[in-house]
Write a protein that holds these residues in place. Structure first.
Motif, PDB file in Angstrom:
ATOM      1  N   LEU A 204       0.834  -1.203   0.000  1.00  0.00           N
ATOM      2  CA  LEU A 204       0.000   0.000   0.000  1.00  0.00           C
ATOM      3  C   LEU A 204       0.862   1.243   0.000  1.00  0.00           C
ATOM      4  O   LEU A 204       1.957   1.257   0.560  1.00  0.00           O
ATOM      5  CB  LEU A 204      -0.846   0.068   1.278  1.00  0.00           C
ATOM      6  CG  LEU A 204      -1.940  -0.936   1.505  1.00  0.00           C
ATOM      7  CD1 LEU A 204      -2.593  -0.660   2.853  1.00  0.00           C
ATOM      8  CD2 LEU A 204      -2.967  -0.857   0.396  1.00  0.00           C
ATOM      9  N   LEU A 205       0.335   2.303  -0.576  1.00  0.00           N
ATOM     10  CA  LEU A 205       0.945   3.619  -0.492  1.00  0.00           C
ATOM     11  C   LEU A 205      -0.048   4.533   0.209  1.00  0.00           C
ATOM     12  O   LEU A 205      -1.205   4.647  -0.209  1.00  0.00           O
ATOM     13  CB  LEU A 205       1.258   4.161  -1.885  1.00  0.00           C
ATOM     14  CG  LEU A 205       1.846   5.571  -1.956  1.00  0.00           C
ATOM     15  CD1 LEU A 205       3.231   5.609  -1.317  1.00  0.00           C
ATOM     16  CD2 LEU A 205       1.917   6.048  -3.397  1.00  0.00           C
ATOM     17  N   VAL A 206       0.390   5.150   1.313  1.00  0.00           N
ATOM     18  CA  VAL A 206      -0.467   6.061   2.065  1.00  0.00           C
ATOM     19  C   VAL A 206       0.236   7.411   2.138  1.00  0.00           C
ATOM     20  O   VAL A 206       1.335   7.520   2.706  1.00  0.00           O
ATOM     21  CB  VAL A 206      -0.749   5.524   3.489  1.00  0.00           C
ATOM     22  CG1 VAL A 206      -1.697   6.459   4.230  1.00  0.00           C
ATOM     23  CG2 VAL A 206      -1.327   4.108   3.432  1.00  0.00           C
ATOM     24  N   GLY A 207      -0.359   8.430   1.545  1.00  0.00           N
ATOM     25  CA  GLY A 207       0.199   9.771   1.600  1.00  0.00           C
ATOM     26  C   GLY A 207      -0.119  10.437   2.920  1.00  0.00           C
ATOM     27  O   GLY A 207      -1.266  10.404   3.374  1.00  0.00           O
ATOM     28  N   ILE A 208       0.891  11.031   3.534  1.00  0.00           N
ATOM     29  CA  ILE A 208       0.728  11.747   4.802  1.00  0.00           C
ATOM     30  C   ILE A 208       1.318  13.135   4.599  1.00  0.00           C
ATOM     31  O   ILE A 208       2.514  13.343   4.742  1.00  0.00           O
ATOM     32  CB  ILE A 208       1.461  11.041   5.960  1.00  0.00           C
ATOM     33  CG1 ILE A 208       1.089   9.568   6.027  1.00  0.00           C
ATOM     34  CG2 ILE A 208       1.171  11.750   7.280  1.00  0.00           C
ATOM     35  CD1 ILE A 208      -0.346   9.299   6.391  1.00  0.00           C
ATOM     36  N   GLY A 209       0.481  14.086   4.225  1.00  0.00           N
ATOM     37  CA  GLY A 209       1.002  15.425   3.951  1.00  0.00           C
ATOM     38  C   GLY A 209       2.004  15.344   2.818  1.00  0.00           C
ATOM     39  O   GLY A 209       1.754  14.697   1.798  1.00  0.00           O
ATOM     40  N   PRO A 210       3.187  15.943   3.014  1.00  0.00           N
ATOM     41  CA  PRO A 210       4.179  15.885   1.946  1.00  0.00           C
ATOM     42  C   PRO A 210       4.915  14.547   1.879  1.00  0.00           C
ATOM     43  O   PRO A 210       5.570  14.242   0.897  1.00  0.00           O
ATOM     44  CB  PRO A 210       5.158  17.009   2.313  1.00  0.00           C
ATOM     45  CG  PRO A 210       5.048  17.134   3.798  1.00  0.00           C
ATOM     46  CD  PRO A 210       3.620  16.788   4.130  1.00  0.00           C
ATOM     47  N   GLY A 211       4.804  13.730   2.926  1.00  0.00           N
ATOM     48  CA  GLY A 211       5.513  12.455   2.958  1.00  0.00           C
ATOM     49  C   GLY A 211       4.597  11.296   2.638  1.00  0.00           C
ATOM     50  O   GLY A 211       3.425  11.469   2.296  1.00  0.00           O
ATOM     51  N   GLU A 212       5.151  10.086   2.733  1.00  0.00           N
ATOM     52  CA  GLU A 212       4.338   8.908   2.456  1.00  0.00           C
ATOM     53  C   GLU A 212       4.868   7.683   3.188  1.00  0.00           C
ATOM     54  O   GLU A 212       6.032   7.614   3.558  1.00  0.00           O
ATOM     55  CB  GLU A 212       4.235   8.635   0.960  1.00  0.00           C
ATOM     56  CG  GLU A 212       5.551   8.508   0.251  1.00  0.00           C
ATOM     57  CD  GLU A 212       5.389   8.511  -1.264  1.00  0.00           C
ATOM     58  OE1 GLU A 212       4.366   9.009  -1.787  1.00  0.00           O
ATOM     59  OE2 GLU A 212       6.303   8.012  -1.936  1.00  0.00           O
ATOM     60  N   VAL A 213       3.949   6.753   3.386  1.00  0.00           N
ATOM     61  CA  VAL A 213       4.261   5.473   4.009  1.00  0.00           C
ATOM     62  C   VAL A 213       3.958   4.386   2.983  1.00  0.00           C
ATOM     63  O   VAL A 213       2.877   4.357   2.403  1.00  0.00           O
ATOM     64  CB  VAL A 213       3.421   5.243   5.282  1.00  0.00           C
ATOM     65  CG1 VAL A 213       3.668   3.854   5.855  1.00  0.00           C
ATOM     66  CG2 VAL A 213       3.736   6.314   6.326  1.00  0.00           C
ATOM     67  N   VAL A 214       4.931   3.523   2.744  1.00  0.00           N
ATOM     68  CA  VAL A 214       4.737   2.354   1.888  1.00  0.00           C
ATOM     69  C   VAL A 214       4.674   1.157   2.828  1.00  0.00           C
ATOM     70  O   VAL A 214       5.630   0.895   3.558  1.00  0.00           O
ATOM     71  CB  VAL A 214       5.872   2.186   0.864  1.00  0.00           C
ATOM     72  CG1 VAL A 214       5.654   0.931   0.028  1.00  0.00           C
ATOM     73  CG2 VAL A 214       5.982   3.423  -0.026  1.00  0.00           C
ATOM     74  N   ALA A 215       3.554   0.444   2.826  1.00  0.00           N
ATOM     75  CA  ALA A 215       3.342  -0.677   3.731  1.00  0.00           C
ATOM     76  C   ALA A 215       3.408  -1.985   2.945  1.00  0.00           C
ATOM     77  O   ALA A 215       2.578  -2.217   2.062  1.00  0.00           O
ATOM     78  CB  ALA A 215       1.986  -0.538   4.426  1.00  0.00           C
ATOM     79  N   VAL A 216       4.398  -2.812   3.271  1.00  0.00           N
ATOM     80  CA  VAL A 216       4.608  -4.095   2.592  1.00  0.00           C
ATOM     81  C   VAL A 216       4.174  -5.200   3.551  1.00  0.00           C
ATOM     82  O   VAL A 216       4.811  -5.419   4.584  1.00  0.00           O
ATOM     83  CB  VAL A 216       6.089  -4.273   2.192  1.00  0.00           C
ATOM     84  CG1 VAL A 216       6.297  -5.583   1.451  1.00  0.00           C
ATOM     85  CG2 VAL A 216       6.566  -3.084   1.350  1.00  0.00           C
ATOM     86  N   ALA A 217       3.078  -5.893   3.229  1.00  0.00           N
ATOM     87  CA  ALA A 217       2.490  -6.863   4.149  1.00  0.00           C
ATOM     88  C   ALA A 217       3.329  -8.128   4.297  1.00  0.00           C
ATOM     89  O   ALA A 217       3.488  -8.653   5.389  1.00  0.00           O
ATOM     90  CB  ALA A 217       1.082  -7.235   3.702  1.00  0.00           C
ATOM     91  N   ASP A 218       3.866  -8.638   3.203  1.00  0.00           N
ATOM     92  CA  ASP A 218       4.639  -9.886   3.215  1.00  0.00           C
ATOM     93  C   ASP A 218       6.119  -9.539   3.171  1.00  0.00           C
ATOM     94  O   ASP A 218       6.670  -9.217   2.119  1.00  0.00           O
ATOM     95  CB  ASP A 218       4.249 -10.753   2.016  1.00  0.00           C
ATOM     96  CG  ASP A 218       4.929 -12.114   2.011  1.00  0.00           C
ATOM     97  OD1 ASP A 218       5.847 -12.333   2.827  1.00  0.00           O
ATOM     98  OD2 ASP A 218       4.557 -12.956   1.174  1.00  0.00           O
ATOM     99  N   GLY A 219       6.770  -9.607   4.342  1.00  0.00           N
ATOM    100  CA  GLY A 219       8.174  -9.219   4.429  1.00  0.00           C
ATOM    101  C   GLY A 219       9.117 -10.120   3.668  1.00  0.00           C
ATOM    102  O   GLY A 219      10.252  -9.731   3.362  1.00  0.00           O
ATOM    103  N   SER A 220       8.670 -11.320   3.301  1.00  0.00           N
ATOM    104  CA  SER A 220       9.572 -12.258   2.620  1.00  0.00           C
ATOM    105  C   SER A 220       9.985 -11.783   1.234  1.00  0.00           C
ATOM    106  O   SER A 220      10.998 -12.230   0.704  1.00  0.00           O
ATOM    107  CB  SER A 220       8.924 -13.637   2.518  1.00  0.00           C
ATOM    108  OG  SER A 220       7.856 -13.641   1.591  1.00  0.00           O
TER     109      SER A 220
END
Length: 200
Positions: free
Chosen positions: A175-191
């Motif tokens: 997932l890509l979640v925008g937070i103001g000027p920054g962003e969080v990329v969330a990777v569910a499967d760490g493998s």
């Protein structure tokens, strides 16, 4: 100053000679290190990914100290993979980094709480997953990838929203979640970025 440099270099060369001799007597060291570490050569480490990024010209800074102790580079992507619970200073350092326009890449199920903290909402990490998932939104974050392969553990159920970048039949895995000027990329499967699966 020159004398000091020569002494230090000489000591390092001497140490390398000694370690090389020991290695030839005892064989190569076994892979090791904690899960999610960019220095770990164990199957669940990320050393191969960090090395691959460096070979492709990415400036990689492997941190050994807690995140709150030194400032994070402005505009950099900070990867936090399979973290032990972060203390308040570390979590706030990452939040400040995103608020200043940086990117945090949170990898694996143990990063789900960090994703919720940084984005202000639980994205619903689920054990359901797919061994293969397709890039559904190509762009700079996914590069030229068309598909990623993992062990099939982990998807996001999206109660808090987010822009799916990679998804399989069980749901979005990146997932890509925008937070103001920054962003969080969330990777569910760490493998997908671990040493054991990187070639896939």
């Amino acid at each position: 100053g020159k004398r000091l440099v020569i002494v230090v270099v000489g000591a390092v060369v001497g140490l390398n000679v000694v370690l090389g001799a020991l290695s030839s007597l005892t064989g190569r060291p076994e892979p090791g290190g904690p899960a999610g570490s960019s220095l770990a050569t164990a199957p669940d480490g990320l050393a191969a990914w960090a090395d691959l990024l460096q070979r492709r010209g990415v400036d990689v800074d492997r941190r050994r100290s807690p995140l709150g102790e030194a400032p994070l580079p402005v505009g950099a992507a900070v990867v936090v993979a399979e973290p032990d619970p972060l203390d308040d200073d570390e979590a706030l350092a990452l939040a400040d980094h995103v608020a200043a326009g940086g990117r945090v890449v949170a990898v694996g199920d143990r990063a789900a709480d960090l994703v919720a903290f940084l984005t202000g909402s639980d994205r619903g990490w689920s054990r359901a997953g797919d061994e293969s998932a397709t890039v559904v939104l190509p762009g700079p974050t996914t590069g030229g990838a068309e598909r990623i392969n993992g062990v099939g553990v982990g998807t996001w159920q999206l109660p808090g929203g987010g822009l799916p970048l990679v998804a399989g039949p069980s749901g979005p895995s990146v997932l890509l979640v925008g937070i103001g000027p920054g962003e969080v990329v969330a990777v569910a499967d760490g493998s997908v970025v671990q040493n054991r699966r990187l070639a896939d």
